[in-house]
Motif scaffolding. Structure first.
Motif, short mmCIF file in Angstrom:
data_model
loop_
_atom_site.label_atom_id
_atom_site.label_comp_id
_atom_site.label_asym_id
_atom_site.label_seq_id
_atom_site.Cartn_x
_atom_site.Cartn_y
_atom_site.Cartn_z
N SER A 1 0.84 -1.21 0.00
CA SER A 1 0.00 0.00 0.00
C SER A 1 0.86 1.25 0.00
CB SER A 1 -0.90 0.02 1.23
OG SER A 1 -1.72 -1.11 1.24
N ASP B 1 -5.36 -0.97 -4.96
CA ASP B 1 -4.83 -1.51 -3.72
C ASP B 1 -5.83 -2.50 -3.12
OD1 ASP B 1 -3.46 -2.08 -1.47
OD2 ASP B 1 -3.44 -0.03 -0.67
N GLU B 2 -5.61 -3.76 -3.39
CA GLU B 2 -6.50 -4.81 -2.90
C GLU B 2 -7.97 -4.45 -3.09
OE1 GLU B 2 -5.46 -6.80 0.64
OE2 GLU B 2 -3.47 -5.91 0.72
MG LIG Z 1 -2.11 -2.76 1.98
#
Ligand SMILES: [Mg+2]
Ligand SMILES: Nc1ncnc2c1ncn2[C@@H]1O[C@H](COP(=O)(O)OP(=O)(O)OP(=O)(O)O)[C@@H](O)[C@H]1O
Lengths: 254, 227
Positions: free
Chosen positions: A47, A168-169
């Motif tokens: 991240s 991000d995910e």
């Molecule tokens: Mg992360």
């Protein structure tokens, strides 16, 4: 076929929070239409890396170049410009709670790109239709499901015409039955040739989507290569080992 | 008994005029405090360190010194010192505004800080400047959340406004005292004044409750969380 142009070049990114060094010199290049998947253990800095790339977090050192032009991170104007051209999708959607789905998409068009109300709404409706939410334009985030929220977030980012998308995910915060609808949207983007870097814990996404896998551990990109090179049968890579451990846990998003 | 009624009835229009002046003072002070309070809250959260210290000092002073002292300091002290001439009405509105700004700043600060950080990040990621993100994303939500606390502050400032009589602003309290000193009907007059204050409080709080309902974000419950 001529070699694709390099869009984004990141070199030597360092970032620490206090004494805790998170990124220890990360470099990568992204070619037009390329899709890289970023995997690695929790806390490895995925991240942080993505947020450094569009400067939501300011790196201590390192350079970021778009189309060969290095962005001067001290210059607010260039910074805002960079963020506009590099879109970001967050794990937690981060929709603006006080605005409808439509307004979530129009607000940056109006404020940043100075679109008129009419043209901003026209564009927003188009983007929301693209992600299958043409009938949900007037609902507020609290009235949408997780999958719908993430699709609004994608529409909001795409409306700015980014050249690169950082994800991000994007499916980690979703209930399992809602993952599919978001994946479908991401796959459609890939088919259209969108350039992307996606952090994910979902290994099943890699083979179908990624041209390149980045395995990140302890603040560096420990391994990178095509899915075949890293995850092909019989490969003894760290990436393979990490994925095996994830699979043992039942192929879960965290 | 009859004399009491007569005084109340005779002086009622006069007192009601006072109520309008009180309301005027309070509305001016609250709006002044709103603008200043928002600026202070943003300065404390996003400003550079020296500015933060300065603003925190402001909060301490205006929360630590009694309104009456500030009022005398401003009206008899500062205005005279500067050779300025300002009406009692304006003076009270300014002093109450400066005071409530300190309390309102804390309300807004709490509200802004309680918003999830992700929305600010998302706004930035779309290319919005910090000022645009604060203006279009944070403030609209923080202000909504602040209405209940703001309504509390309204009722406090309304009652503090009675202090205006000491410098001769012709509001409810000053008028009540004036008539009482001439008619000696203290009991019924102060009961009437009390009732007028009560009604003003009630009206304002009702109005703000209505406002809170009308700007509530659909899909959220009373407490601002997901149902
Ligand atoms: Mg992360
Ligand atoms: N704002 C911050 N302040 C201090 N530490 C932070 C901050 N943001 C992240 N960190 C730390 O940086 C490290 C890396 O975090 P990061 O979120 O980048 O990891 P990640 O690889 O994305 O992990 P995950 O897979 O769990 O999302 C963590 O140890 C985290 O505690």
């Amino acid at each position: 076929m001529t070699a694709a142009k390099t869009i984004l070049e990141v070199e030597g990114l360092h970032k620490s929070f206090g004494d805790n060094t998170i990124l220890k010199g990360v470099s990568l290049t992204l070619k037009e239409g390329e899709i890289k998947v970023l995997i690695g253990p929790s806390g490895g800095g995925k991240s942080t890396l993505l947020q450094c790339i569009n400067c939501l977090v300011t790196p201590e050192s390192g350079t970021i170049s778009l189309h060969g032009n290095t962005v001067n991170l001290e210059n607010k104007k260039e910074l805002y410009q960079l963020r506009q051209r590099v879109g970001m999708i967050f794990q937690e959607f981060n929709l603006f709670d006080h605005l409808t789905a439509l307004e979530n998409v129009t607000i940056a068009l109006r404020k940043v790109k100075n679109f008129s109300k009419v043209s901003a709404e026209k564009r927003a409706r188009l983007e929301l239709e693209q992600v299958g939410l043409g009938d949900k334009t007037d609902l507020y985030p609290a009235q949408l499901s997780g999958g719908q929220k993430q699709r609004v977030a994608i529409a909001r980012t795409l409306a700015m015409d980014p050249e690169v998308l950082l994800l991000d995910e994007p499916t980690s915060a979703l209930d399992p039955e809602l993952v599919g609808e978001v994946i479908a949207v991401i796959k459609a983007l890939a088919a259209k040739g969108m350039t992307m870097i996606m952090a994910t814990h979902q290994i099943s996404l890699i083979s179908g989507l990624a041209q390149n896998v980045l395995f990140m551990e302890n603040g560096v990109i420990a391994e990178q290569g095509s899915p075949k090179e890293l995850l092909g049968a019989g490969k003894q890579t760290r990436t393979q080992g990490f994925c095996d451990r994830l699979s043992d846990l039942g192929e879960g998003g965290s | 008994m009859y004399a009491s009624f007569a005084v109340i009835i005779d002086s009622f229009p006069y007192l009601i005029q006072g109520a309008f002046i009180t309301a005027g003072i309070v509305v001016c002070a609250m709006l002044f405090g709103l603008v200043l309070g928002v600026c202070i809250a943003i300065g404390i959260i996003y400003g550079p360190r020296p500015l933060r210290y300065l603003l925190n000092l402001y909060l301490w002073i205006f929360r630590g010194v009694p309104v009456l002292v500030l009022l005398f300091l401003f009206y008899f002290g500062l205005l005279t010192y500067l050779g300025l001439n300002l009406s009692a009405f304006a003076s009270v509105a300014i002093v109450l505004g400066l005071t409530t700004a300190a309390y309102q700043a804390n309300i807004f600060k709490g509200a802004i800080l309680s918003l999830p950080r992700g929305q600010f990040l998302a706004a930035s990621s779309l290319g919005m400047s910090d000022i645009q993100a604060i203006k279009s994303i944070l403030l609209p939500q923080a202000l909504r959340m602040s209405i209940p606390a703001w309504s509390n502050e309204y009722s406090i400032i309304l009652k503090d406004s009675a202090l205006a009589f000491v410098i001769g602003a012709p509001e409810i309290m000053a008028r009540t005292q004036f008539i009482a000193s001439r008619t000696y009907q203290h009991l019924p007059l102060y009961i009437t004044a009390g009732i007028i204050y009560f009604v003003l409080t009630w009206l304002g709080v009702r109005l703000l409750l209505q406002l809170e309902k009308s700007v509530r974000i659909p899909g959220y419950s009373d407490h601002g969380t997901n149902p």
